[in-house]
Write a protein that holds these residues in place. Sequence first.
Motif, mmCIF file in Angstrom:
data_model
loop_
_atom_site.group_PDB
_atom_site.id
_atom_site.type_symbol
_atom_site.label_atom_id
_atom_site.label_comp_id
_atom_site.label_asym_id
_atom_site.label_seq_id
_atom_site.Cartn_x
_atom_site.Cartn_y
_atom_site.Cartn_z
ATOM 1 N N PHE B 301 -1.028 -11.576 0.331
ATOM 2 C CA PHE B 301 -0.792 -10.861 1.589
ATOM 3 C C PHE B 301 0.697 -10.649 1.811
ATOM 4 O O PHE B 301 1.128 -9.593 2.266
ATOM 5 N N ILE B 302 1.481 -11.682 1.501
ATOM 6 C CA ILE B 302 2.928 -11.569 1.686
ATOM 7 C C ILE B 302 3.468 -10.434 0.810
ATOM 8 O O ILE B 302 4.257 -9.603 1.263
ATOM 9 N N ALA B 303 2.986 -10.385 -0.424
ATOM 10 C CA ALA B 303 3.416 -9.310 -1.320
ATOM 11 C C ALA B 303 3.035 -7.948 -0.740
ATOM 12 O O ALA B 303 3.829 -7.006 -0.767
ATOM 13 N N LEU B 304 1.831 -7.870 -0.191
ATOM 14 C CA LEU B 304 1.383 -6.599 0.386
ATOM 15 C C LEU B 304 2.203 -6.227 1.610
ATOM 16 O O LEU B 304 2.518 -5.062 1.844
ATOM 17 N N LEU B 305 2.533 -7.246 2.397
ATOM 18 C CA LEU B 305 3.328 -6.996 3.601
ATOM 19 C C LEU B 305 4.682 -6.402 3.215
ATOM 20 O O LEU B 305 5.133 -5.409 3.788
ATOM 21 N N ALA B 306 5.308 -7.023 2.214
ATOM 22 C CA ALA B 306 6.596 -6.514 1.748
ATOM 23 C C ALA B 306 6.439 -5.076 1.264
ATOM 24 O O ALA B 306 7.252 -4.201 1.572
ATOM 25 N N ALA B 307 5.354 -4.826 0.544
ATOM 26 C CA ALA B 307 5.121 -3.484 0.002
ATOM 27 C C ALA B 307 4.905 -2.471 1.116
ATOM 28 O O ALA B 307 5.296 -1.310 1.003
ATOM 29 N N SER B 308 4.303 -2.922 2.226
ATOM 30 C CA SER B 308 4.032 -1.975 3.305
ATOM 31 C C SER B 308 5.335 -1.457 3.918
ATOM 32 O O SER B 308 5.414 -0.309 4.353
ATOM 33 N N PHE B 309 6.378 -2.303 3.909
ATOM 34 C CA PHE B 309 7.669 -1.806 4.394
ATOM 35 C C PHE B 309 8.217 -0.726 3.462
ATOM 36 O O PHE B 309 8.908 0.184 3.891
ATOM 37 N N GLY B 310 7.886 -0.859 2.193
ATOM 38 C CA GLY B 310 8.241 0.191 1.232
ATOM 39 C C GLY B 310 7.609 1.516 1.609
ATOM 40 O O GLY B 310 8.245 2.570 1.533
ATOM 41 N N ILE B 311 6.359 1.463 2.044
ATOM 42 C CA ILE B 311 5.670 2.692 2.456
ATOM 43 C C ILE B 311 6.355 3.288 3.681
ATOM 44 O O ILE B 311 6.626 4.489 3.737
ATOM 45 N N VAL B 312 6.660 2.425 4.656
ATOM 46 C CA VAL B 312 7.325 2.913 5.868
ATOM 47 C C VAL B 312 8.612 3.633 5.471
ATOM 48 O O VAL B 312 8.872 4.769 5.889
ATOM 49 N N ASN B 313 9.398 2.952 4.629
ATOM 50 C CA ASN B 313 10.673 3.507 4.204
ATOM 51 C C ASN B 313 10.501 4.863 3.513
ATOM 52 O O ASN B 313 11.160 5.848 3.855
ATOM 53 N N THR B 314 9.585 4.908 2.559
ATOM 54 C CA THR B 314 9.349 6.143 1.813
ATOM 55 C C THR B 314 8.974 7.289 2.741
ATOM 56 O O THR B 314 9.485 8.401 2.627
#
Lengths: 229, 428
Positions: B301-314
């Motif tokens: 989940f932590i990995a996914l959470l970090a990745a979700s910020f990547g989506i926001v940024n993109t």
Amino acid sequence: MLEAINLSKTYTGEGVDYHVLRNINLIIDEGECAAIIGKSGSGKSTLMHLLACLDTPSAGSIMFDGEDLSTLTERQRDLLRNEKIGFVFQQFFLNGRETVFENVVLPMRIRGAEQYRLTKDAMEALEAVGIKDKEEKRAKDLSGGEKQRVCIARALVGKPKIIFADEPTGNLDSNTSAEIEKVLFELNRETGITLIIVTHDPDLAGKCPRIIELKDGEVIRDEKREINL
Amino acid sequence: MKFWELAKIANRNLLRSKLRTFLTVMAIFVGSFTLTLTNGLGDGLRDYVENQVKNIEGKDILFIRKKFVEPESETKPDEPAEYKEATQDEAGNTIDPNSYLVPLGQAENLSKGLTDVKTITPRYPIDGEYITLDGTKKYQVGLGTLSEGMTQKVETGKTIDGTGQIILPLSLAKAFDENINALVGKNVTIGYKVEQPSAMKTETLKIVGVATKGFLANFNSFIDTQTARKIYDEQQGKSGNYNKFDSFTLQLKSGADEKAVEALKTKLEEKGFSADSYADRQKRTYDGIGILQIGLNFFAFIALLAASFGIVNTLVIAVLERTKEIGLQKALGMGRGKVFMLFSIESVLIGFWGAMSGIVSAIFVGVITNIFLARTYLESFEGYSLFVFTFKSIVFVLVLVCAIAFLAGVLPAFRASRLNPIEALRYE
């Protein structure tokens, strides 16, 4: 067709009211070809935005095809622009990566048209502006004049009642300008589509049967004359 | 604009900046990959336990043992404990056997006054030495008792329902006769050691069935309680702890409902016994696995959470880049909802592709690992797969990741939908 009644637009910034338009009264009939001219800051772009349903007035009202624009919801305004208004911009706003076809059919896609309709209407529009053979080309590979033709085709494709052209020749050399002007005026004459050109180019304005001149947010000239071509 | 067309446009938009999309998808990939594997690990464990117990059934059964009372400790938890020499009794026990052993009589007394109890069977500790069909070829044997009320699933034959009966494990049965059906009804002889005087005794039993493969039944032959009792008496008859047992199987009268079972459990608790049913045991194991799984998933989940910020940024960058385009679309009549949807689809697509690639890779890695481990370390754990991928858990990962991606896309999509077309077209 289009009627502005006591139209005003006021921006308030830092406590000071800035009157962009004051008490504009205009009637534009169906099939007319009118130029809105004036120096920059005269309010001509704002007037166009109001008439084209992109912006709302601070006071006064606009009747479009018998409908009071102020009574429409946002969704209805979106639909009205999509179905009844075509736009031609100075900077084209084409998607360079997409083909000419895709750029032209954008309003139809937004409308949700069927594919066969899309193809048929796009071909008609491209034929009307004389670039039928360019449909598969990428928009970025076209010349300036061709790009503006694509824009006109995009404005035409949805069979609107009125086209607003904002400095349509502002980015073109004089030869190409003449071609584009010709396309626009021919459309107006042959299909009876209402054409409103916003420009500060006196040459272009001089070719329109009606000139509306703005200064400091007020109409200082509104004349119709016969144009012989 | 139709949904499908929006999806196509969203996909094209993502492909415009391939590297950026790829990197964002990679972040989601890592999260989905981890989540699929951790889920698979938990499901593998659950599957293992299920396999181990599924062949023995006992619906109306409670397992009873004496409640363990902690010896009172004088030291506080954080103080070092003082050394005391462990006292051993003559049998070599350091813990008093009476703290966990219960005399049979006491256990049987329990059933008095408890109307729902049908039988109480002790768990007889018995040791078998060998088993033979024809009297010459002997195999090692592990003996288990099928207590009253328990049933064993069988490949052929039936479960134990009388005295002098035995159920063979599949591997042993096959060693006797490839055609296991032919074994049912035949007699086998088992040998067991007794002491004082030391001797080898035998018992002839009738094969009633061959057990379906399952972990416990892979090695053990099951015999009925009376036979077990007899062997126990001979093996332990002279031991000091004769007729004292550490656990019992309590068979309830059939039709006892949950309420009655709960009431019975409470009564047994009051008398100093702990009782749990098959379901309780299973649930406890599953709960343990569930907690382990949640713990493992937490990291994913932590990995996914970090990745979700990547989506926001993109997507925030995409909105900025495409401001004019959005302005044009809005000028041409595209509503706020559609603009919002377009960006939402883009973010969900990023999530979808990340999840798909993560899931596929995780399954690939998991299956390869299973094959490798099955050939090496886990050979003795027949039928155990380290990773088990269920349809449910795969759908769970896919839906969860897409949902996270959607949430990540809300802010940029909302920004895009709120753009004023006039200002957006003027944006430099």
